[in-house]
Design an enzyme around this catalytic site. Structure first.
Site, mmCIF file in Angstrom:
data_model
loop_
_atom_site.group_PDB
_atom_site.id
_atom_site.type_symbol
_atom_site.label_atom_id
_atom_site.label_comp_id
_atom_site.label_asym_id
_atom_site.label_seq_id
_atom_site.Cartn_x
_atom_site.Cartn_y
_atom_site.Cartn_z
ATOM 1 N N ALA A 182 -1.811 -2.981 13.248
ATOM 2 C CA ALA A 182 -1.397 -1.614 12.937
ATOM 3 C C ALA A 182 -0.587 -1.008 14.080
ATOM 4 O O ALA A 182 -0.902 -1.181 15.252
ATOM 5 C CB ALA A 182 -2.624 -0.755 12.653
ATOM 6 N N HIS A 230 22.988 1.014 12.842
ATOM 7 C CA HIS A 230 24.359 1.304 13.274
ATOM 8 C C HIS A 230 24.618 0.556 14.576
ATOM 9 O O HIS A 230 23.684 0.230 15.303
ATOM 10 C CB HIS A 230 24.551 2.810 13.477
ATOM 11 C CG HIS A 230 24.377 3.595 12.219
ATOM 12 N ND1 HIS A 230 25.377 3.740 11.299
ATOM 13 C CD2 HIS A 230 23.300 4.235 11.712
ATOM 14 C CE1 HIS A 230 24.929 4.457 10.279
ATOM 15 N NE2 HIS A 230 23.666 4.771 10.509
ATOM 16 N N ASN A 251 0.823 -1.193 0.000
ATOM 17 C CA ASN A 251 0.000 0.000 0.000
ATOM 18 C C ASN A 251 0.870 1.261 0.000
ATOM 19 O O ASN A 251 2.096 1.193 0.027
ATOM 20 C CB ASN A 251 -0.960 -0.028 1.195
ATOM 21 C CG ASN A 251 -2.283 0.640 0.901
ATOM 22 O OD1 ASN A 251 -2.338 1.659 0.226
ATOM 23 N ND2 ASN A 251 -3.361 0.075 1.427
#
Length: 183
Positions: free
Chosen positions: A155, A111, A81
């Protein structure tokens, strides 16, 4: 991060990586300017970004952002999406029939945690998304994670550990996962 590898900075390899990033960011900027209904131009741009032909059944809705391109591979019937970010230097493998919601970030690079090493290396580890996974809106998947087949990531979740097959994980609690029934 599991399976972490390191790319030393200030080397010919890191310069080649940086050059590829500049190219792909230019290509994704062009992709995101194309008319939405120009599917042929979008497919050509994605082929150039990923450095090889993409499956005919792959759908990527712009805007889409990618930093390397050569590390991503896709199965059949994948849907991505709008507003997604793929930082794919460490490798992103996406299986068949995967649904990726809007604003999802798949980040394979980072990192070192150690302050003294932070500017000396880029760390990276692959992300694997197995078949039949659904990733909800605004999910972030961190380096080295595998999301098992048939799983759902709710979500807003930040996924920093492997997700077992046929599981549901949410942003509220990784403990709140449940097993799904296989068909």
């Amino acid at each position: 991060m599991r399976n972490e590898q390191r790319l030393p900075t200030r080397t010919p390899e890191s310069r080649a990586f940086a050059e590829r990033v500049q190219l792909v960011m230019t290509l994704t900027a062009r992709l995101n300017l194309l008319p939405f209904d120009d599917l042929d131009a979008r497919r050509a741009a994605l082929t150039e970004i990923f450095g090889r032909p993409i499956p005919d059944s792959l759908t990527v809705l712009p805007p889409f952002h990618c930093d390397y391109g050569l590390g991503a591979s896709f199965g059949e019937r994948v849907f991505i999406n709008q507003g997604c970010y793929f930082l794919d230097y460490g490798g992103i493998t996406i299986g068949d029939r995967v649904l990726i919601g809007p604003r999802v970030t798949l980040s394979t690079a980072g990192h070192p945690v150690e302050v003294a090493e932070r500017f000396d290396y880029i760390t990276h580890a692959p992300i694997v998304i197995e078949d039949d996974v659904w990733i909800g809106a605004a999910v972030t998947v961190t380096p080295g994670v595998t999301i098992g087949h048939g799983s759902v990531v709710g979500a807003g979740a930040v996924v920093a550990k492997d997700v077992p097959p046929l599981s549901v994980v949410t942003a509220t609690s990784f403990v709140e996962r449940r097993r799904l029934q296989s068909r």
